[in-house]
Design a protein around this motif. Structure first.
Motif, mmCIF file in Angstrom:
data_model
loop_
_atom_site.group_PDB
_atom_site.id
_atom_site.type_symbol
_atom_site.label_atom_id
_atom_site.label_comp_id
_atom_site.label_asym_id
_atom_site.label_seq_id
_atom_site.Cartn_x
_atom_site.Cartn_y
_atom_site.Cartn_z
ATOM 1 N N ILE A 177 0.801 -1.225 0.000
ATOM 2 C CA ILE A 177 0.000 0.000 0.000
ATOM 3 C C ILE A 177 0.835 1.276 0.000
ATOM 4 O O ILE A 177 0.302 2.370 0.092
ATOM 5 C CB ILE A 177 -0.992 0.028 1.199
ATOM 6 C CG1 ILE A 177 -0.242 -0.070 2.531
ATOM 7 C CG2 ILE A 177 -2.016 -1.085 1.075
ATOM 8 C CD1 ILE A 177 -1.138 0.238 3.720
ATOM 9 N N ASP A 178 2.159 1.132 -0.130
ATOM 10 C CA ASP A 178 2.990 2.330 -0.096
ATOM 11 C C ASP A 178 3.074 3.032 -1.446
ATOM 12 O O ASP A 178 3.453 4.183 -1.535
ATOM 13 C CB ASP A 178 4.399 1.980 0.401
ATOM 14 C CG ASP A 178 4.343 1.513 1.851
ATOM 15 O OD1 ASP A 178 3.424 1.964 2.559
ATOM 16 O OD2 ASP A 178 5.181 0.681 2.246
ATOM 17 N N LYS A 179 2.711 2.323 -2.506
ATOM 18 C CA LYS A 179 2.833 2.916 -3.841
ATOM 19 C C LYS A 179 1.451 3.036 -4.495
ATOM 20 O O LYS A 179 0.712 2.044 -4.595
ATOM 21 C CB LYS A 179 3.748 2.027 -4.693
ATOM 22 C CG LYS A 179 4.516 2.835 -5.710
ATOM 23 C CD LYS A 179 5.719 2.063 -6.231
ATOM 24 C CE LYS A 179 6.000 2.514 -7.662
ATOM 25 N NZ LYS A 179 6.781 1.532 -8.395
ATOM 26 N N ASP A 180 1.108 4.254 -4.943
ATOM 27 C CA ASP A 180 -0.158 4.472 -5.647
ATOM 28 C C ASP A 180 -0.250 3.557 -6.869
ATOM 29 O O ASP A 180 0.746 3.345 -7.551
ATOM 30 C CB ASP A 180 -0.258 5.927 -6.138
ATOM 31 C CG ASP A 180 -0.394 6.912 -4.983
ATOM 32 O OD1 ASP A 180 -0.545 6.447 -3.833
ATOM 33 O OD2 ASP A 180 -0.324 8.126 -5.238
ATOM 34 N N GLY A 181 -1.425 3.049 -7.114
ATOM 35 C CA GLY A 181 -1.627 2.229 -8.311
ATOM 36 C C GLY A 181 -1.369 0.749 -8.085
ATOM 37 O O GLY A 181 -1.688 -0.066 -8.939
ATOM 38 N N GLU A 182 -0.802 0.393 -6.941
ATOM 39 C CA GLU A 182 -0.466 -1.018 -6.718
ATOM 40 C C GLU A 182 -1.365 -1.699 -5.691
ATOM 41 O O GLU A 182 -1.103 -2.800 -5.247
ATOM 42 C CB GLU A 182 1.014 -1.146 -6.301
ATOM 43 C CG GLU A 182 1.944 -0.678 -7.405
ATOM 44 C CD GLU A 182 3.386 -1.117 -7.210
ATOM 45 O OE1 GLU A 182 3.759 -1.452 -6.071
ATOM 46 O OE2 GLU A 182 4.115 -1.125 -8.216
ATOM 47 N N THR A 196 -8.240 2.636 3.801
ATOM 48 C CA THR A 196 -6.979 2.765 4.515
ATOM 49 C C THR A 196 -6.159 3.940 3.985
ATOM 50 O O THR A 196 -5.535 4.668 4.749
ATOM 51 C CB THR A 196 -6.169 1.457 4.368
ATOM 52 O OG1 THR A 196 -7.009 0.371 4.750
ATOM 53 C CG2 THR A 196 -4.918 1.468 5.231
ATOM 54 N N LYS A 197 -6.173 4.129 2.676
ATOM 55 C CA LYS A 197 -5.292 5.121 2.062
ATOM 56 C C LYS A 197 -6.026 6.291 1.394
ATOM 57 O O LYS A 197 -5.396 7.257 1.000
ATOM 58 C CB LYS A 197 -4.430 4.429 0.989
ATOM 59 C CG LYS A 197 -3.492 3.347 1.508
ATOM 60 C CD LYS A 197 -2.307 3.922 2.246
ATOM 61 C CE LYS A 197 -1.309 4.502 1.250
ATOM 62 N NZ LYS A 197 -0.047 4.906 1.925
ATOM 63 N N GLY A 198 -7.347 6.201 1.247
ATOM 64 C CA GLY A 198 -8.077 7.213 0.490
ATOM 65 C C GLY A 198 -8.514 8.406 1.319
ATOM 66 O O GLY A 198 -8.274 8.483 2.525
ATOM 67 N N VAL A 199 -9.150 9.355 0.652
ATOM 68 C CA VAL A 199 -9.741 10.531 1.305
ATOM 69 C C VAL A 199 -11.156 10.706 0.758
ATOM 70 O O VAL A 199 -11.451 10.258 -0.344
ATOM 71 C CB VAL A 199 -8.920 11.825 1.034
ATOM 72 C CG1 VAL A 199 -7.579 11.771 1.750
ATOM 73 C CG2 VAL A 199 -8.733 12.045 -0.459
#
Ligand SMILES: *Cc1c(COP(=O)(O)O)cnc(C)c1O
Length: 401
Positions: free
Chosen positions: A269-274, A280-283
């Motif tokens: 989850i550290d790289k966008d698109g992967e 967890t990572k969105g807004v």
């Protein structure tokens, strides 16, 4: 179907807290409002409810069992139970809401149901419901997905549906959604757009959730019968979030039951698109007609998303999950591709059940939690079976013999 349609959320405008609502052009809003009115009438009509109930029982094979996974439990420490949606007709939970939406379409005098599909699972379930109920069915599908998901395309065609290839842009799910919306606007009078998860403008997040709540209602009485108590934890994977909301909805008021929604971590989850770990990572943002957490690029466009499970790679999520995240009622966790694939083999080898790769995300988290919460009762929503995935698994991961 006692209890099924009594969830207090959303409010009359379709908001779960600040999430949900309806962000669509005014002419489309008029049509969607008709669906809301028809739906709210239908669920007060015994004839409609009884027809749906009979289809669930005699066509889908409900109630699906809750199975005690003894071997897995012994190995990992907790008592693990599986709600077997994989045993439903067509192999996953999606048939529950497709039958509901198709019955509603008929009641509204529609002649055709249409939808987009990514991996083809929603398309097959909807084509099935259409065949049974005598409706026409158009499925919009990206050309790239048509090539990738050949067996599902053939199934839809055999069932009598028209598969409409979408040839612009990246030729996958997002373009298929846009094309399906355009197709819908061409003739909203005789067609009904049947959304495939608890996403889209109001009333779809509510309606699809209600149709899926049969899963939680059944599971609650089944687990009580088997164990004499409520589970300590319930785990489900999250794409749009329908199978999770289906099982969670019966337990939301039971504060002692911990709820876990498992997002696809893809390659990390550290790289966008992967990955597609939206919560967890969105807004918060607006996409496809509703407000929810979403994965956006710097221009506010939906980010590219990825997961080994094609049923989980959606850059937004059902608005009720966004609400439950902020309330901290549900814990949202991440499982990556490799962990899911290991769990896919583990359940196959330990219990003789080949899960969908989507569902394997929930299994993987249960295996982790089991080691910490020894002797607790864990209930997993096994959303679908893995028949659709075996060629992909063999090609990419072998059979591990
Ligand atoms: C489509 C699908 C999912 C993801 O959809 P949700 O709306 O999040 O439930 C999960 N599991 C299976 C087997 C599916 O086919």
């Amino acid at each position: 179907m006692e209890n099924t349609f009594t969830n207090s959320e959303p409010n009359k405008d379709g908001y779960f807290g600040e999430y949900g609502g309806s962000f669509i052009p005014p002419d489309l809003q008029v049509i969607i409002d008709e669906i809301t009115v028809a739906y709210l009438e239908a669920i007060k009509d015994e004839t409609f409810l009884n027809e749906l109930k009979a289809l669930y029982q005699y066509y889908v094979g409900r109630p699906t069992p809750v199975f005690y996974a003894k071997n897995l439990s012994k190995k990992y420490g907790a008592n693990i139970y599986l709600k077997r949606e994989d045993l439903s007709h067509t192999g996953a939970h999606k048939i529950n809401h497709c039958l509901g939406e198709a019955l509603l379409a008929k009641r509204m005098g529609k002649k055709k149901i249409i939808a987009e599909t990514g991996a083809g699972q929603h398309g097959v379930a909807l084509a099935t419901a259409a065949a049974l109920l005598g409706l026409k069915c158009d499925i919009y599908m990206g050309e790239v997905d048509i090539k990738k998901e050949h067996p599902n395309v053939v199934k839809m065609k055999i069932l009598g549906a028209k598969v409409i290839p979408v040839t612009h842009g990246r030729k996958t799910l997002k373009e298929a959604v846009d094309a399906a919306f355009e197709g819908y606007l061409e003739d909203p009078i005789s067609q009904l757009y049947a959304i495939g998860s608890i996403v889209g403008p109001h009333p779809f997040p509510m309606m699809v959730r209600d149709f899926q709540s049969i899963v939680g209602n059944e599971a609650k009485s089944q687990i009580l019968e088997l164990t004499g108590k409520l589970p300590d934890s319930i785990i489900a994977c999250i794409g749009g979030g329908s199978n999770a909301m289906g099982i969670f909805s019966a337990f939301l008021d039971d504060k002692e039951v911990n709820l876990f929604g498992i997002e696809p971590g893809g390659l990390g989850i550290d790289k966008d698109g992967e990955h597609a770990a939206t919560l967890t990572k969105g807004v918060p943002g607006v996409m496809h007609g509703f407000k929810s957490y979403m994965l956006q690029d710097k221009d506010g466009e939906p980010q590219e998303v990825y997961s080994v499970a094609s049923g989980l790679d959606y850059p937004s999520v059902g608005p009720q999950h966004s609400f439950l995240k902020d309330l901290k009622r549900v814990n949202y966790k991440v499982i990556n591709d490799n962990e899911a694939i290991d769990a896919f083999f583990e359940l196959s080898r330990m219990e003789g059940i080949i899960p969908a790769i989507e569902s394997a995300h929930a299994i993987a988290y249960a295996m982790k939690l089991s080691k910490i919460e020894k002797d607790s009762i864990i209930l997993i929503n096994l959303s679908g079976r893995g028949d659709k995935d075996i060629d992909f698994i063999e090609e990419n991961y072998g059979t591990r013999n």
